[in-house]
Design an enzyme around this catalytic site. Structure first.
Site, PDB file in Angstrom:
ATOM      1  N   SER A 124       0.807  -1.210   0.000  1.00 32.60           N
ATOM      2  CA  SER A 124       0.000   0.000   0.000  1.00 32.60           C
ATOM      3  C   SER A 124       0.845   1.267   0.000  1.00 32.60           C
ATOM      4  CB  SER A 124      -0.984  -0.039   1.178  1.00 32.60           C
ATOM      5  OG  SER A 124      -1.916   1.016   1.091  1.00 32.60           O
ATOM      6  N   ASP A 299      -1.445   6.838  -3.709  1.00 31.59           N
ATOM      7  CA  ASP A 299      -0.448   6.074  -2.962  1.00 31.59           C
ATOM      8  C   ASP A 299       0.175   5.005  -3.851  1.00 31.59           C
ATOM      9  OD1 ASP A 299      -2.564   4.239  -3.093  1.00 31.59           O
ATOM     10  OD2 ASP A 299      -2.175   3.453  -1.087  1.00 31.59           O
ATOM     11  N   ASP A 303      -4.926   3.118  -4.577  1.00 29.89           N
ATOM     12  CA  ASP A 303      -6.297   3.007  -4.064  1.00 29.89           C
ATOM     13  C   ASP A 303      -6.562   4.009  -2.948  1.00 29.89           C
ATOM     14  OD1 ASP A 303      -4.895   1.885  -1.971  1.00 29.89           O
ATOM     15  OD2 ASP A 303      -6.060   0.037  -1.882  1.00 29.89           O
ATOM     16  N   ARG A 304      -5.624   4.956  -2.748  1.00 31.26           N
ATOM     17  CA  ARG A 304      -5.830   6.062  -1.823  1.00 31.26           C
ATOM     18  C   ARG A 304      -5.425   7.346  -2.539  1.00 31.26           C
ATOM     19  NH1 ARG A 304      -3.210   4.166   3.861  1.00 31.26           N
ATOM     20  NH2 ARG A 304      -4.061   6.160   4.492  1.00 31.26           N
TER      21      ARG A 304
END
Length: 351
Positions: A124, A299, A303-304
């Site tokens: 992530s 990110d 997904d951010r």
């Protein structure tokens, strides 16, 4: 056609291999221990029902961080040994987490095959590199993360595992689009490397009014800047913003994916997206140039996001609220009404 054999390799359990819905994240030096990754992958195969493994099609890709390429080769060889029929890999091993979901749900192979799941290689928003983080998670046939019932099975399997299966395949070239075929004890096994962006761009065109966005970006009154932080979002930024929407490439920052994210921290916030923050007029020193009207960042696995306006920061809750308030009028996908708000992808959360 290369013929492969399957080996059973004895192993012992490792402590601390309990994944959540966001997967298993450890330092690279942990994952490179002998059998560590293999134990987790075999535990996952053992946790899935037979029809989701034998004869199945699986996606294996991620955010491109350090150790991803090695992991793709290991997982591919183990998939072949466990009876998987096809592996789909994004070119250079790159697929954002939202793109993996789209591929599972939307993509149809040349032979009519559909994916039943995916191994996503990402940690992530955490740093990448030999001394930094690596991660792996499994997504199901609906494109979403494995539910708790499945991750619990995976964890229980990691505590009792005694062996894993692996095929003696040569490494597959994941930099070149195409299909590589092998012959094993249970028949043919294919590895297909495909364009990382095509399926995702197609989905985005079904969600957004590209023509209206193209007109906006062509206006002299509107300027923007997008920062991929050297994460996987860079694999889509040029294709979408420049080639599809006609934006200037100078509007893109750090859009070359790198294994160590350029030495940075791929977390889109005011602390780590320093270059974008400065360009948007929010730096500690005053910029001599007029800031763009709009700024966005993603990110490591895209997904951010972070949204910025000229000299101001938009909180994540506000950005989602703005999207929800305008979805029905501005997004063709929601023309029949917005039934709920959940997880948003790189591009959806940017406009």
């Amino acid at each position: 056609m290369v013929v492969f054999n399957v080996s059973r390799v004895e192993t012992t359990p490792f402590d601390g291999q309990k994944p959540g819905t966001s997967g298993l994240r450890k330092k690279v030096k942990v994952f490179v221990q002998p059998h560590y990754l293999q134990n987790f992958v075999q535990a996952t195969f053992n946790a899935l029902s037979a029809e989701k493994v034998r004869g199945a099609t699986l996606v294996v890709s991620g955010d491109g961080r350090y150790y991803s390429k090695d992991a793709i080769q290991i997982i591919t060889k183990m998939a072949a040994a466990n009876g998987v029929r096809r592996i789909w890999v994004g070119q250079n091993g790159l697929l954002s987490t939202p793109a993996v979901s789209a591929v599972i749900r939307e993509r149809t192979g040349v032979d009519g095959s559909r994916a039943s799941g995916a191994f996503i290689l990402t940690a992530s928003h955490n740093p990448g590199g030999p001394n930094e983080d690596f991660g792996i998670k499994y997504n199901m046939e609906n494109g979403g993360p494995a539910p708790e019932g499945t991750t619990d099975k995976i964890y229980e399997n990691t505590k009792t595992i005694k062996e894993y299966l692996i095929a003696d395949l040569p490494d597959v070239d994941i930099s070149t689009i195409g299909v590589t075929s092998f012959q094993g004890p249970e028949g043919q096994f294919n590895v297909e490397v495909f364009d990382s962006a095509s399926d995702y761009v197609k989905l985005m065109k079904s969600i957004f009014d590209f023509e209206s966005i193209r007109k906006l970006l062509s206006s002299s009154r509107f300027t923007f800047c997008y920062d991929a932080l050297h994460g996987v979002a860079g694999a889509y930024a040029k294709r979408i913003f420049v080639e599809e929407l006609g934006a200037q490439e100078s509007s893109l920052l750090n859009c070359t994916p790198k294994e160590d994210f350029g030495g940075g921290h791929p977390d889109p916030n005011l602390t780590y997206a320093k270059e974008l923050v400065a360009r948007m007029g929010l730096g500690k020193t005053e910029s001599q140039d007029e800031p763009p009207e709009f700024g966005g960042a993603a990110d490591g696995d895209a997904d951010r996001n972070m949204i910025l306006g000229k000299r101001f920061f938009v909180t994540p809750s506000d950005s989602v609220a703005i999207i929800a308030a305008n979805a029905v009028d501005c997004m063709p996908y929601f023309s029949a009404g917005l039934k709920g708000v959940a997880r948003f992808s790189l591009f959806l959360s940017s406009f």
